[in-house]
Each structure stands twice: as C-alpha cells, then as structure tokens.
Design a protein around this motif. Structure first.
Motif, mmCIF file in Angstrom:
data_model
loop_
_atom_site.group_PDB
_atom_site.id
_atom_site.type_symbol
_atom_site.label_atom_id
_atom_site.label_comp_id
_atom_site.label_asym_id
_atom_site.label_seq_id
_atom_site.Cartn_x
_atom_site.Cartn_y
_atom_site.Cartn_z
ATOM 1 N N ALA A 1 -8.623 -16.123 4.075
ATOM 2 C CA ALA A 1 -7.890 -15.537 2.893
ATOM 3 C C ALA A 1 -6.192 -15.488 1.879
ATOM 4 N N VAL A 2 -6.411 -15.558 0.854
ATOM 5 C CA VAL A 2 -5.175 -15.560 0.417
ATOM 6 C C VAL A 2 -4.327 -14.342 -0.281
ATOM 7 N N MET A 3 -4.437 -13.682 0.059
ATOM 8 C CA MET A 3 -3.334 -12.340 -0.104
ATOM 9 C C MET A 3 -1.915 -12.387 -1.047
ATOM 10 N N VAL A 4 -2.320 -11.884 -2.580
ATOM 11 C CA VAL A 4 -1.250 -11.906 -3.223
ATOM 12 C C VAL A 4 -0.812 -10.795 -3.739
ATOM 13 N N ILE A 5 0.693 -10.799 -3.360
ATOM 14 C CA ILE A 5 0.977 -9.258 -3.282
ATOM 15 C C ILE A 5 2.665 -9.826 -4.411
ATOM 16 N N ASP A 6 2.191 -8.333 -5.422
ATOM 17 C CA ASP A 6 3.659 -8.374 -5.930
ATOM 18 C C ASP A 6 4.979 -7.736 -5.232
ATOM 19 N N CYS A 7 5.876 -8.594 -5.917
ATOM 20 C CA CYS A 7 7.043 -8.471 -5.117
ATOM 21 C C CYS A 7 7.660 -7.588 -5.206
ATOM 22 N N SER A 8 7.282 -6.748 -6.299
ATOM 23 C CA SER A 8 7.747 -5.282 -7.051
ATOM 24 C C SER A 8 7.138 -4.147 -6.337
ATOM 25 N N LYS A 9 6.100 -4.177 -5.832
ATOM 26 C CA LYS A 9 5.384 -2.890 -5.265
ATOM 27 C C LYS A 9 5.482 -3.231 -3.407
ATOM 28 N N GLY A 10 5.666 -4.715 -3.592
ATOM 29 C CA GLY A 10 4.428 -4.344 -1.547
ATOM 30 C C GLY A 10 3.140 -4.606 -1.460
ATOM 31 N N VAL A 11 3.009 -4.268 -0.088
ATOM 32 C CA VAL A 11 1.274 -4.043 0.059
ATOM 33 C C VAL A 11 0.849 -2.649 -0.897
ATOM 34 N N GLU A 12 -0.192 -2.719 -1.496
ATOM 35 C CA GLU A 12 -0.692 -1.243 -1.723
ATOM 36 C C GLU A 12 -1.805 -1.028 -1.606
ATOM 37 N N ALA A 13 -2.328 -0.147 -2.126
ATOM 38 C CA ALA A 13 -3.444 0.235 -1.352
ATOM 39 C C ALA A 13 -5.147 -0.205 -1.411
ATOM 40 N N GLN A 14 -5.059 -0.639 -2.109
ATOM 41 C CA GLN A 14 -6.652 -1.974 -2.073
ATOM 42 C C GLN A 14 -6.240 -3.228 -1.422
ATOM 43 N N THR A 15 -4.599 -3.527 -1.217
ATOM 44 C CA THR A 15 -4.618 -4.622 -0.057
ATOM 45 C C THR A 15 -4.957 -5.102 1.118
ATOM 46 N N ARG A 16 -4.499 -3.183 1.667
ATOM 47 C CA ARG A 16 -4.393 -2.083 2.699
ATOM 48 C C ARG A 16 -6.312 -2.571 3.124
ATOM 49 N N LYS A 17 -7.815 -2.459 2.301
ATOM 50 C CA LYS A 17 -8.240 -1.683 2.682
ATOM 51 C C LYS A 17 -8.722 -3.143 2.832
ATOM 52 N N LEU A 18 -8.776 -4.127 1.590
ATOM 53 C CA LEU A 18 -9.304 -5.689 1.808
ATOM 54 C C LEU A 18 -8.858 -6.613 3.272
ATOM 55 N N PHE A 19 -7.664 -5.674 4.078
ATOM 56 C CA PHE A 19 -7.535 -6.582 4.762
ATOM 57 C C PHE A 19 -7.485 -6.089 5.739
ATOM 58 N N LYS A 20 -7.946 -4.873 6.573
ATOM 59 C CA LYS A 20 -9.433 -4.414 7.332
ATOM 60 C C LYS A 20 -10.350 -5.000 7.628
ATOM 61 N N VAL A 21 -10.711 -5.876 6.861
ATOM 62 C CA VAL A 21 -11.882 -6.618 6.837
ATOM 63 C C VAL A 21 -11.754 -7.627 7.335
ATOM 64 N N CYS A 22 -10.597 -8.437 6.655
ATOM 65 C CA CYS A 22 -10.150 -9.828 7.045
ATOM 66 C C CYS A 22 -10.140 -9.311 8.963
#
Length: 531
Positions: free
Chosen positions: A107-128
C-alpha cells in the motif's frame, strides 16, 4: 528464468490509501503519466468543463470531486507491469477500501504535509497492519506550507505504531520550498514548478558535498539547516531494512508534490525496487504461491453499470496463481461448475481492453451475469480449493426503504439486489415476511445518498429513506442449532434476514446484545459476517 516466472516477477500490485483530499487521485494520475498511459493529467476538481481524473468515472464522483468506488488501473513503466488499485478516499466507503486491500500486495499511504495522519488514514492503516501489508509513505503537498518534518515522522510513528525511514528529505515548504535531498546519493534535486499536466522538465541536481554550489542553489540559511537536520536524522531515524519494510514493520518515507509533479518519479522508481512481487495467498488447502502452474483467482469487487449503454456488471478478480488463458475453462467453486470467463478485460477507469491472457498479480474484470459474489474463488478443475473469505463490515446506519411508485417493484428489486451484490450496502428483510419491508444497512451515511442517486439514475426508481435507530448488528453463528423465531430479545431488538436468508439481530442499544445472550442459553452471536 522462463517467460512465465519473469512475467509474474515483474508485476507490482498496490493500493493507494489516504484521507480525503490528501492528493491520492492526483498522485495516481502522475504515475499513469510516467507510464505513458495518459498524455495529460486531468484536474480532479474544478469547473464542469475541466477534464475529470481518469480514476473517477462514476457520475456522482464527477459531480462531487470525490472517489467513491475503487478503480483499477494497469500500466507499464521501466519493464514493470503495474496494477494500481485506487481506493475511495471518503470514509463512508471504507468497506470497499478494505476489500481492495485484500487484493493488493502493498500500500502507498499519501499524507498531507500540513495535516499529518488523519482519522481515515488511521483506520485504513489498521487494515494493512492486520494483514502485514508493506506500507510506503508519500508526504504530499510540499508546495504548500508544511508542519515540521520531524513532527510529521513522529506523528506517523506514534499514531500508526510503525517505524519510519526517510529516503529523501524536504528543503523548506510552501513558497520557500527549495527541493529534496536524497540520502543515498547525497544529491539535492531542485524544485521547479513544472508544467502540471506533463512529465518533469529539466531536473537540476547539485551535490550537498559541493558546498559552494549547494549554498548557491538553496541559500546559506537553508544549507545550514539541511546539514543540521541530516545529522539529526542519521542519528535518530531507523536504518533502512528491506526485510522490515516487507513485513510491514518499517515504512520508507518520501516527500514531494503530486500537483506540481515534483518528487513523484523518484518515489515511483524507489517504490518499484522495494515493493514485493505478487505474494502467496491463504486457501483451505494451505498457501498458494503465484508461480504455481494452475490458474486461481478470487473476486474482491463487483461493480454494476460501469457502462450505462450496456447495463452490465463487472466482477473484478485478483489472479493469485498461474496464467489466465481466455480460451480455457475455469471452475467456479461457489457455483460448483466449469465455465469460460466472459469478456475478460483490463480496465483503465472506464476504458476497457479485452484480454486473452493475464498473470498472477494482475487484476481482471469479467462480465458477471449475476452469478459471482465477493469472496468467490475460481480455479482450474484439476486442483480445487477455496481462498479464505473476506469479512463483511457490520453496518452502523440503517434505514427503511420505500419506493415512491409501487408499479416499479421489478426495477426496484433488481436495482437494490444488484447494488447489494456489489457490497456497498447490505439489504435485510423482516424475518418472517417476504420482500415487502426492506431495510438497508451501510457503514457510512453517504452510502444512502449514493443508493438513492443510483436507483434513480440507473434503474429509474425513486425511493424514500426513513432512518432507523438501530446501530448494532449481530450475525447468529449457530443458526442451525437455534429456533430463531423463539429467540427472546429486548424491546429494542429486531429480527431480520440477509439476502442469503441468514438470520440477524438488530439492536438500538449496545447493552441489549448481552441481555439477549443471557436470555437465550446456547445462542452464539458474531460481529462479522463472511462473504
């Protein structure tokens, strides 16, 4: 190495995950640009006349500028054959993303440099993390003001519990963005706001060890700061370890700007070297390796009406082993019969190319006359087995569905059944009645809007949705040992059945689940269904 093994080993199949608006679709487009798959990258949002992003094809996506379905895109780059699974960014569609991750090897995780890790990223990361999928991080939008780079890395490590290893490092951000420093060759690649829809222009590079040239390129202040940060980085960050990356324990981090196309090709080249070839998959007879001769695949997505003119349904399958040959029969395990897969195709958003062959790692779409379900296994008749099922998410929102024109019952039933088979919604009926009362369950409320939109636009059926208070659902694990009609529940409990006739219980309050278990000896309830 023979052609067969070589073909499989040059494949890379990955999903792109992110919080909405982190720039995932823009990054996908730039990858396609490098592969020569498209000549001009489309603008994702904007005026009605603007080109739409290639991976967003459903009408509602074009109107809202969000991805709500997963697209499958294949292209060639530098002798690699790349299958990208672009996932919905919106959190209400996380179930679709979850299934898509089952078909990916990394998986390639895209993060906005001004926001960092956001809620949806966290959820999807758990699945990975649950599947041990290798994760590669692209910190995007450096052409805008960014959070402190060390804070961003810290955020990833703390929030997601994974070690980070920056492969390159940004110099400034926003209006003061100068470029990126690559740690391995100690080169600074200078940022130029290249023409957005084209490949990178002339890239200016300078070695950090050529002090005079480097100071001239980035300025004294940025040069001094970069030296400081590299020293800190070399002492504090994790060492690059490919084995740890492939186990999903370490994420290589890259910086850039997908919009201005800066740092994208550097990321793509490194990612392709680090990412794995197609991985083995678990089946009921053990692990199946990709290079086995016998063809096998599983269905992870069904999409109806991709082509409005034909009102068709496409089942997307991930080939897990062997080579697919369109002229040969395959065995559909759940259907219990041999068949030829009809109109096998590779899909580039809504463009299609009919295939005669494909290899393990590839994603193919086949015409589905209504016989496939998510999680189905296809293999050759000689060696029959089933891949492990894909868990279904428990819906969190429920509504009663009523059709406005009762004369359109047939279209209504067909539409709601087909959309349910895609896995976007779950359909329930009263336990003891026919199709009269239909209850729809979804993971996110935006799914209701999509259901209404699609029934009207694709099936010409208008519906009214009446929200229900239920929030908790349980599958009855031992339905064959229990008389469901005699279950004694609570006043806020409702008995329903799913489309396959399985009994389920809906509850308004979480404590009612425990009370119902106490009142019915031997009853076993589960939070997950299996597809």
């Amino acid at each position: 190495m023979g052609t067969f093994d070589k073909e499989i080993n040059r494949r890379r199949t990955f999903a792109i995950i992110s919080h909405p608006d982190a720039g995932k679709t823009t990054l996908t487009e730039k990858f396609l640009l490098y592969g020569g798959a498209i000549n001009l990258a489309g603008s994702v949002k904007g005026k009605a006349t603007a080109r739409h992003a290639v991976s967003d094809w459903m009408e509602i996506e074009k109107e809202r500028g969000i991805s709500v379905t997963s697209s499958v895109l294949q292209f060639e780059y530098d002798d690699y054959c790349i299958n990208i699974l672009d996932t919905p960014g919106h959190q209400d569609f996380s179930e679709d993303t979850y299934r898509t991750l089952m078909a990916a090897d990394s998986a390639v995780m895209v993060i906005d440099c001004s926001k960092g890790v956001e809620a949806q990223t966290r959820k999807l990361f758990k699945v990975c993390a649950m599947r041990g999928i290798p994760i590669f991080t692209f910190i995007n939008k450096l052409d805008r003001d960014s959070n402190d780079t060390f804070d961003l890395l810290d955020d990833v490590e703390k929030e997601l519990g994974i070690a980070t290893c920056p492969i390159n490092w940004p110099i400034g951000s926003g209006k003061a963005f100068k470029g990126i420093f690559t740690r391995e060759d100690r080169m600074i690649t200078m940022f130029s706001d290249t023409e957005k829809g084209t490949k990178e222009g002339n890239v200016e590079k300078v070695s950090i060890d050529d002090e005079a040239a480097a100071r001239k390129a980035v300025g004294d202040e940025f040069y001094e700061k970069l030296l400081e940060e590299i020293e800190l980085l070399d002492g504090a960050s994790s060492e690059f370890d490919l084995e740890q990356v492939r186990k999903g324990k370490l994420t290589p981090v890259f910086f850039g700007s997908a919009l201005t196309n800066f740092g994208v090709e550097i990321f793509l080249q490194n990612f392709l070297k680090m990412a794995t070839t197609p991985l083995p998959r678990k089946a009921d007879i053990g692990e199946i390796v990709p290079t086995e001769d016998a063809f096998s695949a599983f269905v992870f997505k069904i999409q109806a009406n991709m082509n409005k003119a034909h009102r068709d349904r496409v089942a997307f399958m991930r080939i897990c082993s062997g080579k697919f040959d369109a002229s040969k029969d395959v065995y559909h395990m759940q259907g219990g019969k041999s068949m030829k897969l009809s109109q096998p195709q590779q899909i580039m958003a809504d463009d299609r190319k009919i295939l005669s062959e494909a290899y393990a790692g590839d994603i193919i779409g086949v015409f589905d006359p209504g016989i496939f379900s998510i999680g189905d296994t296809l293999c050759t008749s000689g060696k029959k087995f089933m891949y492990e099922g894909i868990p279904t998410f428990a819906p969190e929102h429920f509504a009663r569905v009523r059709q406005v024109d009762t004369m359109k019952r047939k279209q209504f039933t067909k539409g709601i059944t087909q959309i349910a088979q895609e896995g976007a919604i779950q359909v329930f009926q009263e336990f003891n009645t026919g199709m009269e009362e239909i209850i729809v369950g979804v993971v996110g409320v935006l799914q209701f809007e999509v259901l209404k939109y699609r029934l009207e636009n694709e099936y010409n059926v208008e519906i009214k949705l009446e929200p229900l208070a239920y929030e908790h659902i349980r599958w009855i694990e031992n339905k064959d040992e229990i008389d469901v009609s005699k279950i004694v529940g609570t006043s806020d409990m409702k008995k329903v059945k799913d489309m396959k006739g399985n009994p389920l219980l809906l509850f308004v309050n979480p404590w009612s689940v425990g009370m119902t278990l106490d009142r019915n000896e031997g009853l076993v309830l589960s939070e997950f269904g299996r597809e």
